[in-house]
Structures are given as C-alpha cells and as structure tokens.
Design an enzyme around this catalytic site. Structure first.
Site, PDB file in Angstrom:
ATOM      1  N   ASP A 575       0.828  -1.205   0.000  1.00 45.78           N
ATOM      2  CA  ASP A 575       0.000   0.000   0.000  1.00 45.78           C
ATOM      3  C   ASP A 575       0.867   1.262   0.000  1.00 45.78           C
ATOM      4  OD1 ASP A 575      -2.227   1.606   0.111  1.00 45.78           O
ATOM      5  OD2 ASP A 575      -3.126   0.593   1.832  1.00 45.78           O
ATOM      6  N   GLU A 578       3.124   5.285  -3.768  1.00 46.91           N
ATOM      7  CA  GLU A 578       3.340   6.382  -4.732  1.00 46.91           C
ATOM      8  C   GLU A 578       4.743   7.009  -4.650  1.00 46.91           C
ATOM      9  OE1 GLU A 578      -0.669   5.364  -4.216  1.00 46.91           O
ATOM     10  OE2 GLU A 578       0.637   6.190  -2.686  1.00 46.91           O
ATOM     11  N   ASP A 652      -8.051   4.906  -3.161  1.00 44.82           N
ATOM     12  CA  ASP A 652      -9.083   5.200  -2.166  1.00 44.82           C
ATOM     13  C   ASP A 652     -10.172   6.089  -2.754  1.00 44.82           C
ATOM     14  OD1 ASP A 652      -7.643   3.705  -0.348  1.00 44.82           O
ATOM     15  OD2 ASP A 652      -6.560   5.426   0.426  1.00 44.82           O
TER      16      ASP A 652
END
Length: 973
Positions: A575, A578, A652
């Site tokens: 997760d 980025e 998300d």
C-alpha cells in the site's frame, strides 16, 4: 566521411540492447559544412547493431544526435541527445535482455535528404537536415511522424545530478486515430486525443507511459520522472480570466463564508480573485474567521469572461468534501469526495470573447482538512492532432515506436520490452473479501466461518493495515493481544476453510518503532519528514524507506519474511507506494520528502517507487519459495509492473455512483496500458458520514449502490470487495432474502461458474500477451461507434459487460458493436435472446441483473458452482453461439506453482465452424496429469436465434460427449 563504431561483446558473448546504448560515445562524426546536398548528407550516419546513430545538420533545442535501433522487426528504439554519450542504464522499466539481430535496410530518398531504415514490419525516414522522423508500416503507409517544428527539446535542469534535461517530444497523429492507455486516470478519459494529463503517481491515479492506437502504432515513453501529456499550455487558476462579483464589479468573485450552516446570518463575504485551495498549504489563505468543519459552507458567485477569440475552455475542479458547480446557469458538477484524498472533475465551456458567463460554486467541507480549486485553460483546437510528452528529468529523449495489426500486438511489444505477465495463482481469480480493517484474529476467523456457513463462494480474505501495535508501524509484527497466534490463524484459514490470506505491508516506519534506528543509521530512510517532526493521522512521526536501494529492499524483505511470510501468508498488499508520505502536498514538497534516493535525485525515478518494491518482493519470494506463485496488489504502478506479478487497484475512491461510473473508464485505460491485472474497491472505499447511521431510505440506497458495484466487479480481472464502514460482507449489507443479497450471491456464484473461462484467459495473458479487461477498441477497432464507448467493455472475447451506474435504473442503453463481416448476432447471457449487431438497444436491467451480452462465434465453458477454486471439473457446459466461426482454448494446470513455465499444463483447443455447424476439439496438449486432467464430459448447448438458451435456462444440452483427450469432430446441426 563515415564514422566508425565497433561493438565489443561482453564476456558471455551477448550484447544487450541496454548495453548498446552506452557504447555510442565511441563514435566520431564529421560532415561538410555549408550547403546541404545529397553528397555531403550521405556519409553522416554510422551503422550499429540493428540501427544507426547520426548527427542532425540543423539541430536545435539541444538534440544534436539521434540514435535509432530496432529491438525487434516491429519495435524501434529512438533516442536524441546533445552528444553521443547515450545513457547506459536507460530505464528501470525495461528489461536488460539480449539484443537479437534484426534484418534491416538503409537507403536514401529525395536526393539524399531522407534516410530510410526498413525492417520487415516497420520503416522510419529521417530528415538529415532537421532530424524529423516519420514512421511507416511495412507497406509504406504513414503511421506517425514527429512534428516538423520544435519536435523535440532538451533543456538542462538543476536537480543536483549532472547531465539531466527537461525533455520534450512531439508527434503528429496524422491519421487522427483514437489513442488509449497512459494508465488509470480518474477523469473518465479513454480516448486520449486532445486530453491533458499530469502523469505523477498519487493515491487513485496510476500512470504507465504506454500509448496505443487503433492506427496500428504505439509509443512507449521511456521515462520515469514526472511527465506531462498533452498541450503545452498549463492549467491556470481563475484569475487568468476576467472575474466579476455578483454585483457586476470587476476584479473578483463574491465569496460568502458560513462557519455554521445552522446560523447563516453569521456569514461574511469578501471578493476573491481565485478559487485556489488546491493543496494543504493553500488553506492557510482561508479567512481567519472561517471555521472549516462539517457544518461550514463557502459560496462563490459572479461571472467569468475571456478576451481571447471564441474557444472551448477546459476546466478542472479539485475538491474534498461536497461541491456543486454551475457554469452559464448549467450544473456541471455535483460530487462528494473524502477530504483527505481530493478528487478531480473535468468540464468544459465554450466562451465567446468578452461575453460574461455566470458561475456559482457551493463547497461544503467534510471536516477540517478539505480542498476546493478550479483551474482552466483554452482547449486544444479540434484539428490539433499532436501527441506531446514532457518529462521533468531525463538523460536523453528516449522512446519506443511499436507497430502491429491490433492493440493486442502493441501490448505484446510492450511486454517484450518490460516483461511478460506471469500467470497468477488460480485462487486469485476467485472472490476476495476485504475491509478497512479486520481488527483481530477472532474477527477474521468468524468472518471466514460465516462465508462457509452461508455457502458464499470465496477464496481470499484480506488483512488491511493496523494489525501491529499502535506505536509500532514498520515492525511488521502482529499485535499479540489481538492476534495471539497468527500462524495458527492462517493455518486454520487454509485447512479448515480452504481460504487464502493476503496482508497489507506499508513501506513506512514510525520513529521509535522496532527497526527504525537500524534503517535510519544505514541511511535507508527518507529523513526529511522526521526532521520536520511531522505526525501522521495516528499522531506519530513517520517516514518511508528508500525502495530504490537494493540493500534497504533486501533488509525490508528480510523483516517481512521473518515476521509475516514465515507464518504462511499467501499474497502481498503493498500500500501507499506512490510513495504517499504525506497526503495532498505539492509535487515539489513530495520530492523534498524523498530526498535523497539511492538512484539519485527524486525527480529521476519519481514514478517508479512501486516498481522497485514490486521487483524486490517478487524476486525475493521466488528465492525463498521458488515454486510458489507470487501475488502483489499495489496502489501504484508503472511500466513493467506486470512482470513482477503485480496487480493494481484504483486507490481510495469514494462510495458514490459517480465514482463507480468513472471506474469503468479507469479500468479500461489501465488495462490498455499493458498491465493486465486491475482491481477497484468494489463498493467504493471512503463513505459519507450519513451512511454510518442507516435509516430505511439510506439503507436501501446503500444496498443498491453496493449491488450494482458488485455486479460490475464480478467482471474485473481481480474480484475484490473493500471499503470503510458499513461492513462490506454481503451478509452485512443485506439479509438473506433481500434482493441485494440474492443478486450479490448470484454474481459471486457466476464468477465461479465462469472459472474455466477466466483461468483460461489468465493463461492466455501469459502465453499470448492477452488482456482480460478490454476496451471495445481492442476487438472492434473498425467500428467508430464502439471505439468511443467508455462505459462498457469486453471481459475476454465472450462477454460484453454493461455496468449500471445510475440509481434507480432498470434499463440501460447498450450499443452492440457490428461484426467485421456480415450482420452478426449478440445474445443475452442469461436467456439467450438474440439481437443484431451494429445497433443501440434499450437493455433490461432489473435490480438483480446487469446487462451482459455474448457475440456470435463464442465458445463459452462453464463449470459448476464451487465454494472456492478447484481443479477443472470433469463435467463442463459448453455454450456455442451460432452466427460466426469461433475458437477457444481451455486451460488447466496445478494452480499455485510455476511448473507451467516448464510445460506442465493441459490445453484443449476448440473450433466452431458456423457454416457447417461442426465443433472440432483438438487433442489435449501439455504434460499436466494432475487433478482435473482426466476425461471430460462436455454438455454442449448450441445457442441461436431459433434456439435462445441462456446460462440460467433449464434446457437440455444439444449434445453430450465424453472427451478422452483425443481429437473429436462433432456435428451440432
């Protein structure tokens, strides 16, 4: 005179195409000055393996030398640079692999001004004066060309690393052919003509710089820095227009601030020249008297005007909270998005010079950290057919041009460059249950037991974040109070419930956590966020490790292996890759927080953090457990992610109908970028607070949204439910007898009935570079209506998926693509009713069903409903849809090992001849002899307009045959 360049082989006798790039510095060039003629142009190139390098006579904008080299007959690698010192290591995205010889010819055209390179599939002409390159197919038809003016530029940039440039490359899309790909944007775009993208990885936006076209060409932009695609004009805030307040006074809009909507009389107003609260830092400019909370509201009113000639203007709205926008008295936006992860919405307005247009924006923040900003620019002209890439940092202009008969062949070329997509474990194609987050070992086991008790098929249960002690993020250790024996828990999931277990792993460390000091002392962490003492939403100071550092990556894997993998974990959820060190900060601040990286300045490989971590986990698990298939789910990805068994989800997103609708285009665009495994949070991740206390009306609305999203998700490559409260298990969404429950359970069972088909598509993805989720342009490129559709897709060759994305809808307008030849039929999957192709119909879409259609010529294998993935059943239904020839290859293997790489599989090829009505089943091939490889009973259903049979029909089979592994020929009519 012609320069000389000899390529020396490495000790192992192999020359890689990456190595060849770095040897160009050995070349020397000389050419006559003065008038350009054929005589003094001929000698200016130097031939190298599979290509040439040459200077440009009238070079400008820093591109003095070109290098063109065939990687294969249909892929040409192109670079431009001020000198011949082409970078040895050109990209983290591409594989270092032997450069196989490619036969090509070199000749001169137009009196020597043009130099032609020609392989058997692709041609390129280079203007020896300007350096302009034109690309043609094998028959000489122009595919693409660089622009004649300012085609490329290299401007030195100061990033703390020498030899880097801001690089720009422009092309003319001469055919005006549709363009697809570039990753999973969240703007609803599929055809990228005339669109603009800021290609920087962040939560919900994932970019891969591959552009493919129905015009038989693709461009792989070989750069991992922040990249801008589209028109060079940048979006600007509203002060770039003339603004007028609600009383008509020039200079700004009227902004009315209401801290408490229950006390509107306490509001106050001021004039503002912009709506520019785009990042966290910008909210400091809000009025001190304004208290941003769930009761507050801001209203901007007035008019906008442009002094420029009549033109369409593009607008981008970025926001967190509730927002509505009206332009020219028409509502163009009505959205909600969670405050901490703002969304963007595009819209347009055609503006005549000096004409005033009304604007109104109503923004209701959803908490103390919400955002609202509007930017605009003049849209590119309709006839502007340019393709433009601009990257912030590169050692050279670097791209590949690909050609092929269709988009699948272009994607195959991309995977040749970046790596094949391995076959995922079979269980990964089943249903996954996740939520934010399971809080204990007991809760996970109780959830597993409930699924099995209710006979709801499922293969994987997911532990999201916060299974560690509150202050020990980065320890990769379970909190013993809540997870007393995680190894036993996972064993029970495996042995008792036939379930697999995936766990969330973040590249994040709390200051003071178990391994923080070791990583800090070795300079394996990004230190700036800690130095600034910034706390995360849990109240702790944190940072991320440097995934580009191989020592840091190995150390991180060792921690994960010892503390998690050793307990029996089956898959990885990587997760925030980025990397998302801090939410919603500027690009400049993000790079400051990533300084330094092992690979140099953060600008260089900014978009590749996730790729570096994927590679580490894939390679290290294969070392630790060589024959267990790796599975990775990651929130970010770029070129090559598929090679490391990485699936990507769309981040998300919010639980709204608008967000659900946009996921169709997001998934199509992402899948058409060559990375085949895509997922979304079925149901939407973040939830409006109103759904935390469900009234009967809110419960009904919630159930409908979840049901429609679940129907859509059934046909995504990875079938995964996830999100915040309310609880996401279908038995918590609705009771057993309710339509929502019945529909979700039906589609879950359908996924398992389709498993022979789906797993065979997974095999085709590995063996044939196939793509499961397919924009209609992939299969119907000849149909201009189909290529424009962004709210439907093919799931493999057999299923046209038409998600319902409007509340209360019971029908949907559906376009059935026309066949390439003949009239062609489409059939309803459920009842077999037929419809002619090349027309739009109003399809029935009752609450419990979503429209799904099957094209003529399809061979669709279905198995029985199972509670989890199993070996191929010895009894299968084969639905064969009359009206065209068709074929399908049924595939099976052991399911969790890499033995398929060595030929341990079974393939059964089937061919239907429509004119004769014959079905030909080939002899089984492959060496697999395990479970499910024995004789098969095929129950064959021939579907035609005269015999409408659906998968829910109770009609008897047209023919029943026993297949013993040898070839069969069956007459079906």
């Amino acid at each position: 005179m012609r320069g000389n360049l000899s390529l020396k082989k490495k000790k192992n006798g192999k020359l890689t195409w990456k190595t060849a790039l770095g040897l160009m510095a050995m070349a020397t060039f000389s050419y006559c000055s003065g008038q350009v003629t054929a005589q003094n142009l001929h000698p200016t190139y130097t031939k190298i393996q599979n290509g040439i390098i040459l200077p440009i006579h009238q070079a400008n904008n820093g591109a003095q030398f070109l290098k063109l080299q065939f990687v294969s007959p249909d892929i040409l690698h192109v670079m431009a640079k001020p000198d011949t010192n082409f970078a040895l290591h050109n990209s983290i995205m591409t594989l270092s692999q032997p450069l196989k010889p490619v036969e090509f010819q070199i000749s001169h055209q137009k009196g020597g001004r043009l130099l032609l390179l020609k392989s058997t599939q692709l041609q390129a002409t280079v203007d020896l004066v300007t350096g302009q390159i034109r690309y043609l197919d094998k028959d000489g038809k122009t595919l693409l060309e660089e622009t004649s003016k300012d085609a490329r530029s290299l401007d030195p940039v100061a990033i703390g690393e020498p030899g880097y440039y801001s690089v720009v490359q422009q092309f003319n899309n001469l055919q005006n052919a549709p363009l697809y790909g570039l990753g999973g944007n969240q703007l609803g775009y599929t055809d990228m003509r005339g669109k603009d993208l800021e290609m920087i990885q962040y939560n919900s936006n994932v970019f891969n710089p591959l552009l493919v076209s129905t015009g038989h060409f693709g461009i792989f932009w070989n750069n991992t820095s922040i990249t801008y695609y589209g028109h060079p004009e940048q979006f600007r805030f509203l002060e770039s227009l003339q603004l007028f307040d609600k009383n008509g006074k020039a200079g700004g809009l009227t902004a009315t601030y209401i801290s408490d909507s229950s006390r509107p009389r306490e509001s106050f107003s001021r004039r503002e020249s912009s709506i520019g609260y785009q990042f966290a830092k910008d909210t400091a400019a809000l009025p001190e008297a304004f208290v941003m909370n769930t009761k507050s509201k801001v209203i901007w009113e007035g008019q906008i005007s442009s002094s420029e000639p009549k033109a369409v203007h593009d607008f981008i709205l970025k926001f967190g909270g509730y927002i509505k926008v009206w332009l020219d008295n028409k509502q163009v936006a009505d959205w909600w998005r969670q405050a901490w992860n703002p969304a963007e919405v595009p819209f347009q307005l055609e503006m005549e010079p000096d004409k005033k247009y009304n604007i109104k924006v109503v923004w209701s923040p959803d908490g103390a950290a919400s955002f609202a900003a509007i930017r605009q620019k003049k849209a590119a002209h309709d006839t502007d057919r340019q393709i433009r890439f601009h990257s912030e940092a590169g050692k050279q202009i670097d791209y590949f041009v690909l050609t092929g008969q269709n988009i699948d062949s272009l994607i195959s070329g991309y995977r040749l460059l970046t790596g094949r997509a391995p076959l995922m474990p079979k269980w990964a194609y089943g249903f996954w249950q996740s939520k934010e987050h399971y809080n204990s070992q007991q809760e996970i086991l109780e959830t597993a037991a409930e699924f099995r008790k209710r006979q709801i098929p499922i293969d994987n249960i997911v532990q999201d974040w916060y299974y560690w002690k509150k202050d020990d993020w980065g320890s990769q250790r379970f909190d013993a109070d809540r997870y007393p024996d995680p190894a036993k828990m996972i064993s029970e999931l495996h042995q008792t419930y036939n379930l697999h277990f995936m766990i969330s792993v973040w590249p994040k460390f709390y200051q003071g956590s178990r391994y923080f000091k070791t990583f800090w002392d070795h300079n394996w962490l990004y230190k700036q966020n800690v130095n600034e003492n910034r706390q995360d939403w849990m109240g702790y100071v944190s940072t991320f490790y440097d995934a580009f550092n191989p020592e840091a990556g190995k150390a991180f894997w060792d921690i994960v292996r010892d503390n998690i993998y050793s307990k029996g974990v089956d898959a990885w959820w990587l997760d925030a890759t980025e990397p998302d060190i801090v939410d919603n900060i500027t690009n400049e601040r993000r790079m400051e927080l990533m300084t330094p990286t092992y690979s140099g300045a953060p600008q260089i490989n900014f978009n590749a953090f996730a790729l570096a971590q994927d590679k580490t986990f894939y390679t290290e698990q294969r070392k630790a457990d060589p024959n267990k298939r790796v599975f990775i789910l990651t929130r970010s990805a770029t070129g090559g992610a598929q090679h490391y068994a990485a699936s990507t989800w769309s981040g998300d997103i919010g639980a709204t109908w608008q967000e659900m609708h946009r996921q169709i285009a997001t998934g199509i665009s992402f899948s058409m970028t060559g990375i085949p495994y895509w997922s979304m949070d079925i149901g939407g991740f973040a939830v409006e607070s109103k759904y935390q206390h469900l009234t009967p009306a809110l419960k009904a609305a919630w159930q409908e949204l979840q049901t429609r999203w679940f129907q859509f998700g059934t046909f995504s490559p990875i079938f995964r439910s996830h999100g915040q409260a309310p609880a996401r298990e279908m038995f918590h969404t609705a009771s057993k007898g309710e339509p929502a429950y019945q529909s979700m359970r039906y589609y879950d069972q359908l996924r398992y009935r389709l498993m022979p088909y789906i797993y065979s598509l997974g095999a085709a993805t590995y063996f044939k570079d196939y793509t499961l989720m397919r924009g209609l342009a992939m299969d119907f490129s000849y149909d201009p209506t189909a290529t424009e559709i962004s709210d439907a897709f093919m799931f493999g060759p057999a299923l046209l998926i038409e998600p319902v994305t409007t509340a209360g809808a019971t029908t949907k307008k559906v376009y059935l693509p026309k066949p390439e030849k003949g009239a062609g039929n489409w059939y309803c999957l459920y009842d077999g009713k037929s419809f002619k192709g090349g027309q739009s119909i109003t399809a029935e879409a009752p609450y419990e069903r979503m429209p799904v259609f099957v094209p003529a010529g399809t061979i669709l294998p279905l198995g029985p409903v199972t509670q989890h993935t199993t070996p191929l059943s010895d009894s299968l239904d084969l639905y064969i849809y009359q009206g065209s020839d068709g074929h399908f290859t049924l595939y099976q293997d052991q399911g969790t090992t890499y033995d398929y790489e060595k030929g341990d599989f079974q393939k059964i090829a089937m061919h239907y001849e429509d004119q004769s009505g014959r079905l030909l089943i080939d002899s089984a091939t492959g060496s697999y002899t395990g479970p499910g490889s024995g004789p098969k009973t095929f129950l064959i259903h021939l579907v035609s307009p005269q015999n409408p049979v659906g998968i829910d029909s109770k009609s008897p089979a047209t023919k029943v045959v026993r297949y013993q592994g040898q070839a069969l020929e069956l007459q079906l009519r």
